[in-house]
Design a protein around this motif. Structure first.
Motif, PDB file in Angstrom:
ATOM      1  N   GLU A 181      43.356  17.939  31.640  1.00 26.46           N
ATOM      2  CA  GLU A 181      42.714  16.715  31.164  1.00 26.46           C
ATOM      3  C   GLU A 181      43.406  16.138  29.931  1.00 26.46           C
ATOM      4  O   GLU A 181      43.028  15.061  29.465  1.00 26.46           O
ATOM      5  CB  GLU A 181      41.244  16.980  30.856  1.00 26.46           C
ATOM      6  CG  GLU A 181      40.436  17.349  32.086  1.00 26.46           C
ATOM      7  CD  GLU A 181      38.955  17.469  31.793  1.00 26.46           C
ATOM      8  OE1 GLU A 181      38.568  17.377  30.596  1.00 26.46           O
ATOM      9  OE2 GLU A 181      38.185  17.654  32.754  1.00 26.46           O
ATOM     10  N   TRP A 184      48.982  12.841  29.655  1.00 27.42           N
ATOM     11  CA  TRP A 184      49.058  11.385  29.529  1.00 27.42           C
ATOM     12  C   TRP A 184      50.288  10.888  30.283  1.00 27.42           C
ATOM     13  O   TRP A 184      51.311  11.569  30.325  1.00 27.42           O
ATOM     14  CB  TRP A 184      49.214  10.968  28.071  1.00 27.42           C
ATOM     15  CG  TRP A 184      48.238  11.542  27.090  1.00 27.42           C
ATOM     16  CD1 TRP A 184      47.988  12.876  26.840  1.00 27.42           C
ATOM     17  CD2 TRP A 184      47.405  10.815  26.193  1.00 27.42           C
ATOM     18  NE1 TRP A 184      47.056  12.994  25.845  1.00 27.42           N
ATOM     19  CE2 TRP A 184      46.677  11.753  25.425  1.00 27.42           C
ATOM     20  CE3 TRP A 184      47.211   9.453  25.954  1.00 27.42           C
ATOM     21  CZ2 TRP A 184      45.782  11.373  24.437  1.00 27.42           C
ATOM     22  CZ3 TRP A 184      46.310   9.072  24.971  1.00 27.42           C
ATOM     23  CH2 TRP A 184      45.600  10.025  24.225  1.00 27.42           C
ATOM     24  N   GLN A 194      47.892   1.445  36.123  1.00 24.45           N
ATOM     25  CA  GLN A 194      46.882   1.595  37.176  1.00 24.45           C
ATOM     26  C   GLN A 194      47.146   2.843  38.011  1.00 24.45           C
ATOM     27  O   GLN A 194      46.204   3.556  38.399  1.00 24.45           O
ATOM     28  CB  GLN A 194      46.877   0.339  38.054  1.00 24.45           C
ATOM     29  CG  GLN A 194      46.361  -0.894  37.333  1.00 24.45           C
ATOM     30  CD  GLN A 194      46.544  -2.158  38.148  1.00 24.45           C
ATOM     31  OE1 GLN A 194      47.658  -2.525  38.534  1.00 24.45           O
ATOM     32  NE2 GLN A 194      45.448  -2.835  38.436  1.00 24.45           N
ATOM     33  N   ALA A 197      45.943   5.889  36.115  1.00 29.17           N
ATOM     34  CA  ALA A 197      44.490   6.019  36.182  1.00 29.17           C
ATOM     35  C   ALA A 197      44.063   6.663  37.493  1.00 29.17           C
ATOM     36  O   ALA A 197      43.175   7.531  37.523  1.00 29.17           O
ATOM     37  CB  ALA A 197      43.836   4.647  36.023  1.00 29.17           C
ATOM     38  N   GLY A 200      44.284  10.344  37.387  1.00 28.49           N
ATOM     39  CA  GLY A 200      43.446  11.039  36.407  1.00 28.49           C
ATOM     40  C   GLY A 200      44.183  11.443  35.156  1.00 28.49           C
ATOM     41  O   GLY A 200      43.814  12.419  34.498  1.00 28.49           O
ATOM     42  N   ASN A 202      45.561  10.314  31.235  1.00 26.49           N
ATOM     43  CA  ASN A 202      45.343   9.383  30.140  1.00 26.49           C
ATOM     44  C   ASN A 202      46.520   8.416  30.048  1.00 26.49           C
ATOM     45  O   ASN A 202      47.585   8.666  30.611  1.00 26.49           O
ATOM     46  CB  ASN A 202      45.185  10.149  28.830  1.00 26.49           C
ATOM     47  CG  ASN A 202      44.049  11.160  28.878  1.00 26.49           C
ATOM     48  OD1 ASN A 202      42.909  10.812  29.157  1.00 26.49           O
ATOM     49  ND2 ASN A 202      44.370  12.423  28.637  1.00 26.49           N
ATOM     50  N   PHE A 228      44.070  -0.444  33.270  1.00 26.58           N
ATOM     51  CA  PHE A 228      43.983   1.015  33.366  1.00 26.58           C
ATOM     52  C   PHE A 228      42.526   1.461  33.415  1.00 26.58           C
ATOM     53  O   PHE A 228      42.140   2.270  34.274  1.00 26.58           O
ATOM     54  CB  PHE A 228      44.698   1.648  32.173  1.00 26.58           C
ATOM     55  CG  PHE A 228      44.417   3.113  31.991  1.00 26.58           C
ATOM     56  CD1 PHE A 228      45.075   4.061  32.763  1.00 26.58           C
ATOM     57  CD2 PHE A 228      43.486   3.547  31.055  1.00 26.58           C
ATOM     58  CE1 PHE A 228      44.806   5.419  32.607  1.00 26.58           C
ATOM     59  CE2 PHE A 228      43.208   4.900  30.887  1.00 26.58           C
ATOM     60  CZ  PHE A 228      43.867   5.835  31.667  1.00 26.58           C
ATOM     61  N   ARG A 229      41.710   0.946  32.520  1.00 23.68           N
ATOM     62  CA  ARG A 229      40.306   1.368  32.472  1.00 23.68           C
ATOM     63  C   ARG A 229      39.556   0.928  33.735  1.00 23.68           C
ATOM     64  O   ARG A 229      38.698   1.654  34.244  1.00 23.68           O
ATOM     65  CB  ARG A 229      39.647   0.826  31.213  1.00 23.68           C
ATOM     66  CG  ARG A 229      40.166   1.511  29.944  1.00 23.68           C
ATOM     67  CD  ARG A 229      39.212   1.344  28.785  1.00 23.68           C
ATOM     68  NE  ARG A 229      39.572   2.244  27.696  1.00 23.68           N
ATOM     69  CZ  ARG A 229      39.989   1.878  26.491  1.00 23.68           C
ATOM     70  NH1 ARG A 229      40.093   0.579  26.215  1.00 23.68           N
ATOM     71  NH2 ARG A 229      40.278   2.754  25.567  1.00 23.68           N
ATOM     72  N   TRP A 232      40.573   3.320  36.406  1.00 24.48           N
ATOM     73  CA  TRP A 232      39.941   4.625  36.160  1.00 24.48           C
ATOM     74  C   TRP A 232      38.514   4.624  36.693  1.00 24.48           C
ATOM     75  O   TRP A 232      38.088   5.568  37.377  1.00 24.48           O
ATOM     76  CB  TRP A 232      39.968   4.929  34.663  1.00 24.48           C
ATOM     77  CG  TRP A 232      39.463   6.287  34.302  1.00 24.48           C
ATOM     78  CD1 TRP A 232      38.150   6.667  34.159  1.00 24.48           C
ATOM     79  CD2 TRP A 232      40.244   7.456  34.062  1.00 24.48           C
ATOM     80  NE1 TRP A 232      38.072   7.989  33.826  1.00 24.48           N
ATOM     81  CE2 TRP A 232      39.340   8.502  33.763  1.00 24.48           C
ATOM     82  CE3 TRP A 232      41.613   7.723  34.046  1.00 24.48           C
ATOM     83  CZ2 TRP A 232      39.765   9.797  33.466  1.00 24.48           C
ATOM     84  CZ3 TRP A 232      42.040   9.004  33.747  1.00 24.48           C
ATOM     85  CH2 TRP A 232      41.126  10.026  33.464  1.00 24.48           C
ATOM     86  N   HIS A 237      36.557   8.911  38.330  1.00 19.70           N
ATOM     87  CA  HIS A 237      36.712  10.098  37.489  1.00 19.70           C
ATOM     88  C   HIS A 237      35.469  10.282  36.618  1.00 19.70           C
ATOM     89  O   HIS A 237      34.854   9.312  36.171  1.00 19.70           O
ATOM     90  CB  HIS A 237      37.955   9.976  36.603  1.00 19.70           C
ATOM     91  CG  HIS A 237      39.220   9.767  37.375  1.00 19.70           C
ATOM     92  ND1 HIS A 237      39.651  10.634  38.361  1.00 19.70           N
ATOM     93  CD2 HIS A 237      40.158   8.791  37.305  1.00 19.70           C
ATOM     94  CE1 HIS A 237      40.800  10.200  38.856  1.00 19.70           C
ATOM     95  NE2 HIS A 237      41.128   9.077  38.236  1.00 19.70           N
ATOM     96  N   GLU A 240      35.723  10.399  30.349  1.00 22.12           N
ATOM     97  CA  GLU A 240      36.260   9.193  29.746  1.00 22.12           C
ATOM     98  C   GLU A 240      37.745   9.392  29.459  1.00 22.12           C
ATOM     99  O   GLU A 240      38.142  10.419  28.893  1.00 22.12           O
ATOM    100  CB  GLU A 240      35.526   8.859  28.450  1.00 22.12           C
ATOM    101  CG  GLU A 240      34.138   8.288  28.662  1.00 22.12           C
ATOM    102  CD  GLU A 240      34.173   6.956  29.395  1.00 22.12           C
ATOM    103  OE1 GLU A 240      34.985   6.079  29.009  1.00 22.12           O
ATOM    104  OE2 GLU A 240      33.403   6.799  30.358  1.00 22.12           O
ATOM    105  N   PRO A 241      38.587   8.426  29.797  1.00 27.64           N
ATOM    106  CA  PRO A 241      40.020   8.588  29.525  1.00 27.64           C
ATOM    107  C   PRO A 241      40.341   8.257  28.077  1.00 27.64           C
ATOM    108  O   PRO A 241      39.562   7.599  27.378  1.00 27.64           O
ATOM    109  CB  PRO A 241      40.657   7.557  30.457  1.00 27.64           C
ATOM    110  CG  PRO A 241      39.648   6.449  30.488  1.00 27.64           C
ATOM    111  CD  PRO A 241      38.301   7.138  30.453  1.00 27.64           C
TER     112      PRO A 241
END
Length: 339
Positions: A181, A184, A194, A197, A200, A202, A228-229, A232, A237, A240-241
């Motif tokens: 997790e 990045w 994209q 994201a 999974g 960052n 990106f958000r 995500w 997922h 929170e990224p």
């Protein structure tokens, strides 16, 4: 609170005006700057990886050393070129360094940047498969690396092993829970953000984007972050990224600052050609303290990110770079409500 770290390329050159005249200098001073950054209240020590250059290269010995010498700050990369990496070996190194650091590693990885040599990854034994580009190969290496970090067993144990095995298929060791997790992707465009994201990972976005739509850099980067958000959330997922952006920030508070960066006051975005396509480069934030605060307050991407990485001129030495970090962490950040 916005996390603030430094990003060092670890340049070195045998020149009398350089504080880092050898690879040994660059490595030792990287560790000392990480220690100083922690004492100043910064949140991270990040390092760029470049091969065939007088810069930092093999990251995991350095990350392990930083992890052993510090107690709180994140130790990370921004970024590792995945075209060069052997995923199993990398997973073992990363697991060991993360365990030494007590779970503080933040691994920025990417397809990589323009190289010092032609197809340098070939010298590391990596060749794209048929009908595969070097970028495809980097993503293939990344997929395997992420699988290995999950820690699932996959290797059939020897029925007569040297040492007793746990039951079932074996995984690589040492395994560091949670590291998956903290990976990045260094995305140079909106589309690659994209893609990151969906995987999974960052988002790590630097001071350049490999596209240009005519809008200021910080607005284009803010659009990248929002895409990106959105991707995500669409991927479903559960966590929170995190999102980081890099900036060159030099408040001018004394004669040294003025001598080194006074000419950068009034810097603007630059548009150029990178690997055959238009790219937009972000400006340097240099000026009196009040001006730097005002400029950063207008930066939409900095506002959207949870982490700011300050690119440091490492060849000016640990003491000067600690001074730059102190100016930002203790003076600029409180004015912006980040502390």
């Amino acid at each position: 609170m916005k996390r603030i770290g430094f990003l060092s390329f670890g340049h070195w050159t045998p020149h009398p005006q350089s504080a880092t005249r050898s690879a040994a200098d660059a490595l030792a001073q990287s560790i000392e700057l990480a220690v100083a950054a922690e004492e100043l209240g910064a949140d991270g020590a990040y390092f760029r990886v470049h091969h065939f250059a007088r810069q930092l290269a093999s990251p995991f010995p350095l990350l392990a050393a930083v992890g052993a010498r510090t107690h709180r700050i994140e130790a990370g990369t921004a970024v590792i070129d995945m075209r060069y990496e052997n995923p199993p070996y990398m997973a073992e190194d990363a697991g060991a360094a993360d365990l030494i650091a007590g779970g503080r590693l933040q691994l920025g990885i990417s397809r990589g940047s323009p190289e010092q040599v032609i197809d340098g990854y070939r010298h590391f034994g990596h060749l794209p498969a048929a009908e595969e580009s070097d970028a495809d190969m980097a993503r293939r290496h990344t997929a395997r690396f992420l699988e290995l970090l999950d820690g699932e067993g996959f290797a059939e144990p020897n029925p007569r092993p040297m040492f007793p095995n746990p039951p079932g298929l074996l995984r690589l060791e040492p395994h560091s829970p949670g590291l998956r997790e903290r990976v990045w992707w260094g995305a140079g465009s909106r589309a690659t953000a994209q893609w990151a994201a969906a995987q999974g990972m960052n988002l790590m976005s630097s001071t350049l984007l490999t596209e240009d739509t005519g809008v200021p850099f910080h607005q284009l980067q803010a659009e990248q972050i929002q895409l990106f958000r959105d991707a995500w959330a669409a991927a479903g997922h559960r966590r929170e990224p995190r999102v980081s952006v890099s900036r060159s920030v030099f408040p001018i508070t004394d004669d040294r600052d003025r001598a080194y960066f006074g000419a950068e006051a009034g810097s603007t975005d630059q548009v150029g050609i990178l690997e055959g396509g238009r790219a937009r480069f972000g400006k340097t934030y240099a000026g009196e303290l009040e001006q730097v605060v005002a400029d950063l307050a207008r930066d939409e991407a900095v506002a959207a990110a949870d982490t700011l990485l300050l690119t440091v001129p490492n060849q000016l030495g640990v003491e000067y770079n600690a001074h730059v970090l102190e100016n930002v962490v203790r003076h600029v950040a409180p004015e912006l409500g980040w502390r």
